[in-house]
Scaffold this motif. Sequence first.
Motif, PDB file in Angstrom:
ATOM      1  N   LYS A 224       0.841  -1.199   0.000  1.00  0.00           N
ATOM      2  CA  LYS A 224       0.000   0.000   0.000  1.00  0.00           C
ATOM      3  C   LYS A 224       0.875   1.246   0.000  1.00  0.00           C
TER       4      LYS A 224
ATOM      5  N   TYR B 113       0.826   3.780  -3.245  1.00  0.00           N
ATOM      6  CA  TYR B 113       0.411   5.169  -3.035  1.00  0.00           C
ATOM      7  C   TYR B 113       1.502   6.130  -3.481  1.00  0.00           C
ATOM      8  N   THR B 114       2.721   5.874  -2.978  1.00  0.00           N
ATOM      9  CA  THR B 114       3.788   6.827  -3.278  1.00  0.00           C
ATOM     10  C   THR B 114       4.137   6.817  -4.754  1.00  0.00           C
TER      11      THR B 114
ATOM     12  N   PHE C 118       2.166   6.196  -7.215  1.00  0.00           N
ATOM     13  CA  PHE C 118       1.112   6.907  -7.935  1.00  0.00           C
ATOM     14  C   PHE C 118       1.424   8.403  -7.955  1.00  0.00           C
TER      15      PHE C 118
ATOM     16  N   ILE D 152       1.035  13.160  -1.282  1.00  0.00           N
ATOM     17  CA  ILE D 152       0.919  11.772  -0.855  1.00  0.00           C
ATOM     18  C   ILE D 152       2.061  11.429   0.083  1.00  0.00           C
ATOM     19  N   LYS D 153       3.204  12.004  -0.171  1.00  0.00           N
ATOM     20  CA  LYS D 153       4.359  11.698   0.665  1.00  0.00           C
ATOM     21  C   LYS D 153       4.227  12.323   2.048  1.00  0.00           C
TER      22      LYS D 153
ATOM     23  N   PRO E 274       1.857  12.775   4.605  1.00  0.00           N
ATOM     24  CA  PRO E 274       0.762  12.792   3.648  1.00  0.00           C
ATOM     25  C   PRO E 274      -0.314  13.767   4.086  1.00  0.00           C
TER      26      PRO E 274
ATOM     27  N   PHE F  91      -5.044  11.646   1.227  1.00  0.00           N
ATOM     28  CA  PHE F  91      -4.073  10.657   0.743  1.00  0.00           C
ATOM     29  C   PHE F  91      -3.294  10.001   1.882  1.00  0.00           C
ATOM     30  N   HIS F  92      -3.802  10.125   3.101  1.00  0.00           N
ATOM     31  CA  HIS F  92      -2.978   9.725   4.235  1.00  0.00           C
ATOM     32  C   HIS F  92      -3.134   8.277   4.621  1.00  0.00           C
ATOM     33  N   THR F  93      -4.078   7.544   3.974  1.00  0.00           N
ATOM     34  CA  THR F  93      -4.447   6.265   4.578  1.00  0.00           C
ATOM     35  C   THR F  93      -3.317   5.233   4.567  1.00  0.00           C
ATOM     36  N   TRP F  94      -2.290   5.452   3.735  1.00  0.00           N
ATOM     37  CA  TRP F  94      -1.194   4.483   3.772  1.00  0.00           C
ATOM     38  C   TRP F  94      -0.383   4.615   5.051  1.00  0.00           C
TER      39      TRP F  94
END
Lengths: 502, 509
Positions: free
Chosen positions: B172, B176-177, B179, B229-230, B232, B236-239
Motif C-alpha cells: 500500500k 500510493y507513493t 502513484f 501523498i508523501k 501525507p 491521501f494519508h491512509t497508507w
Amino acid sequence: MSLLLAAAAGFKTPYFDYHALAPELVLTGVICLVLVVDLVVDETRKYLVTQLAGVGLLASLIPILTLAAKGGFPRSMFGGAYVVDHFALLLKGLFIVSGYIVLLMSSNYIEEGDYHEGEFSFLLLSSLLGMVVMSSSRDLIGIFVALELLSIPAYLLAGWRKRDLRSNEASLKYYLLGVLTSGVMLYGMSLIYGVTGSTLLRAIRPVISGGGGEQPIVAVGIFFVVVAFAFKVSAVPFHFWAPDTYEGAPTPVTAFLSVASKTAGFVALMELIYIGFLGRDDVWAPMFWVLAALTMTVGNLIALRQTNIVRLLAYSSIAQAGYILVPFAVAGSNGRALQSAQTATIVYLMIYAAMNLGAFGVVIAVARKTRSGEISSYGGLGEYAPGLAWTMTGFLFALAGIPPLGGWFAKFYVFRAALDAGGGWAVALAVVAGLNSVIALFYYANIAREMWMSPVPDGDTTPVIVPPALTAAMAISLAVVVAIGVYPQAFARLGDLASLVR
Amino acid sequence: MLNTLDTWALTLAVFIPLAGVVVLGFVDRTWEKGLKGITLLVSLLTLADGIYLLARFDYGASDALQFEVNRHWIDAINSHYHVGIDGISLPMLVLSMFITVLCVVYSWDHFPEPYNPKSFLMLILVLEVGMNGTFVAEDLILFFVFFELVLLPMYFMIGVWGGPNRQYASIKFFLYTLFGSALMILGFLAIYFKGGQTFDIPELVAKGGIASHVTELWIFGGLFMGFAIKVPMFPFHTWLPDAHTEAPTVGSVILAAILLKLGTYGFIRIAIPILPDAAKSWAPWIGGLAVIGIIYGALGCLAQRDLKRLIAFSSVAHMGFVMLGISTLTSYGINAAVFGMVAHGLITGMLFFLAGSIGERFGTREINRLGGLLVQAPKLGWILGFCAMASLGLPGLAGFWGEFPAILSAYQPAAGLNEALFRGYMVVASIGTVLAAGYLLWMYQRTAFGLPRDEFAEAHIHDIHTPEWIAWTPLLVAIVALGVYPHLLFHVTTDAVDGVTAALKAVGG
C-alpha cells in the motif's frame, strides 16, 4: 540461350560494400559451419556446436565495431534498399548481444532436456540473421523477406519441447497467426505499391505524403501494415497468441521471442512509419494512440491475475510493448517530437532487452530446482538463494521503472517524447502510461513479496545450482540494467546518434 | 585542502552510506559484530561530514546555495549532477544523518524478526543515501531519482521485518507513493519543456514562473500529488497508519522523522518557488486540506487502540500544521513549517522509539492492555510523558515552535490570499491543538498511570537499556535545546525562506 545472354547483357552487377555486409556474411558463414559441424560431431559432444555458435555470434560483432569506428554513414546499397547507418548498426549489435545472451541461457536447458542441440543453435542463428537484415532493410520486400527469415525458425523453436503438448500448441498457434500476419501485411504492402509504384521506402514517402496520398487506398494499406505489425509485437487487441505461445515454448525461446522478435517488429515499424509513411500521421497516429493505451492497460490488468510466472512475464511484455508504442502515437506532431520519439523507442528497446532477458534468466535458473513456473514456488527464495532473489528483484523493479534501476530511464524517455509533442492527446497518453506504471508495480512487487516475505512452500531449502553460462547471462543483463540506471547518458547518446530521420 | 573538502562534502554525504552498503555486501552475514560496527562507523562518518558542513556553512548567506557542485550527468536531457545546500536543506540534511546514527545504535540489540542484520543494516544505509540525496539535489531529475530511491528499502523494511499485516501495508505504501511520483515526474517534464529545457532548480526558480497560469495550475497539480501523498495530506494519508503500525521500530522512526519531510521539502524547494503563481491559487486548497488533516488526525488519534497507530495519526495532524504554515506562503509560515518539520522529526521519531520499546517489553502495543508504566519502568514512563508533552506543543519544548507560529501565520497570509478564509483555518487549527492535548494526555494516562494490569503484574519489565539511552539522549537534548532556544534553527532558515517568498512577491498579486 542466346536470348538469355542477350538479357544478361544489360545486367550490371550491383555495388557490394563488403565491409558493410560483413556482419551478415560472418553470420551466414557461422550458420553453415554450425550445420556442417553438427553433422560430424557425435552425440556426446554436441555442446561444441553451441559453443561454436556462441563464438560465431561474438565474431559477427567485430565487423559492427569496425564499421562503427570507420564511419562514413550511411552506406547505401541496391538503390537504397539496404542501408547501413548508425541505426542499423546499433540494432544489429542489440540483436546479436541479445541472441548471445539467449544462447547462454539455453545451452544447459537444451542439453539437459535432451532436445536437439545443433539444430537449435542453427535455427536461433538463422532467426537472428533475419533480424540483422531487418535492421538494414529500407524496402518493402526487404522487410518482408527479413520478417519471414526471422519468423519461420522461431515457429520451430517454439515447439522445441516436442514431447509436451503445450509446446506443440504454442508452435502451431504462433505459426498460424504468423502466417495470417504475413498475409495481411503483404496485402497492405501491395496496396501501397499499387499507389506509389515503388517498394523503396524513401520513394514511397514523397508520393503518399504528396498528391497521391489523398487516395483512401493509401490509408487502407497503412492500416493493414500497422495491424500486421501489431500482431508481431503482440499489441492489444492482437495479442491473444502471445501468452499461450510464451507459456508453451521453452523458456529460453520465450525470452528470445519476447525480446529479440518483438524488437525486430518495432524496428520494422520504425522503418516503415518514420521513413515510408511519415507524412501520413493522420492515419497512423490515432491507431497507435489506441493501440498503445489498450496494450498498456489490458496487458497490465490481465497480468495482475496471473499465477504462473512465465504467463505473467508474457503479459508484462505485452504491457511493455504498450509503452514502446507511445512514442509512435506522438511522433507525427512536430520535428522535435519525431526526434525524441525515435530516441525513446531505441532507448526503450535496449533497456527492455536487458531487463526482460535477465528476468527470464532467473526464471530458468529457479525452475532448475523447483521444476515449476508457479509464482508460489518462489516462496522463500530470499532465504536459500539470496543471490538469485536479489538479481530477480533488480530486474523486476527495473521493469516496474523504479530508480536507480535502468527501467526508469526508458519510461522517462517515453514520457519525454509524449510531452515533447505536447497537446492534450499526447499528455493524456502520458498520464495513461504513468498510471499504468503504478498498476504494473503491483504484480512485479508481488513476485518480490513472494521471494522475500513468504516461507518456502515445500520446506526444501537446498541451494539452486546455476550453471556458469546462465550466471553470465544474468550478470551481463544486470550490469546493463544498473549501469543505465545510474549513468543513462551513455545510452541516451547512442539513442540520439541512431535516429533514423533527422 | 579545506576547499577540496568543501567541494566534495555534499557528494560524500550521499555516497559514504552507499560505499557502506557495498562494503557490507562483502561481509559475511554471520559476523554480526562486524556488520554492526561497520554500519555504525559509516553512519558516524556521514554525520561527521554533516558536522563539518554545519561548521563551514556561511550562516550570513544562508539564502545562497553553498558547497555547490555542478557536473555533467545526463547531457541528453540537460540534467546535471547539481548539488548544494542552503538554510532550508541544511537542517533537514543534518537531521537525516543524525536520525540514521541513532537508528543504527538502537538496532544494536533490537533486530526484529526474521533477524538477518546484514540486510537490515544495508537497507538503513540505502535509505540514508536516498534521504541525503533528496535534500542536496538541485536538479529535478537528480531529486526524482533520490526521492524514489527510498521506496525500495522502505518497502522491504516494512514487508520483511514488519508486523502481522506487513505485506498489505508495504505494498500500500509503495503503490500510493508511486502513484504520486508518476504524476510528479510528468510535472517535472512539463516544467522542463515550458521552462526552457532545463531541470536546474535555481535556474527555474530565477525565471519566476514558466508558463501561462492555467498550464502552471496543471503542473502544480502533478507536483502536488507527488508531494502531498508523501507528506501525507488528508485524503491521501491512509497508507501512513498502516505503514507505521506494521513497520519495525527503526522503519517507523525513519519514516516519520525523514521520509514524510521529503514531501513538505518538495513543496518548499520545488513546487512553490518554481510555480509561484500557481502556488497562490492552490494555497487556499492546500490550507483547507491541512486543517482538515489537523482535525481528522486528532479525531483519529482519539479512536486508536494501538500505540503506534495513534502516533501515526498524530503525524497526520502535525504534518497538517506544517502544511498550513506552508500554505500561507509567508516567510513566517514557511519558517514555522521548516521548524515544524525538524521538531516533528525529533519528537515523533522519539515517540516511535518509545512505542517500539514498549511493544517489545509487553508483547503488545494495545493501549487498553497497558497501564502503570511509571510503576514498572519509571524512566521509560517519564520519557514517554516528556515526549507526549513535547508533541502536544508545550512551550519550552521543540514542538511548540513548529505549531504555534504556523497557527499564527494563518492570521496574516501572503498578499492576495483570502484573509478571512485563513483566519478561519487558524481557528480550526487552534482547536486541533486542544484535541492534541486531549489525545496525548489520555494516551499517557492510560499507559503510564495507575497500576499494571493483571496480565503484566508479575512480568519483569526492564527499564531503559544502554543502547536505548545512547540513542535517545541526543534526541531528548535536541528537543529541549530547540525548545528553549529556537533561534538556533530560525537563524539558519530565515534568510533562505525569505528567498523562497521573494519569488512569490515577484509575481505580485
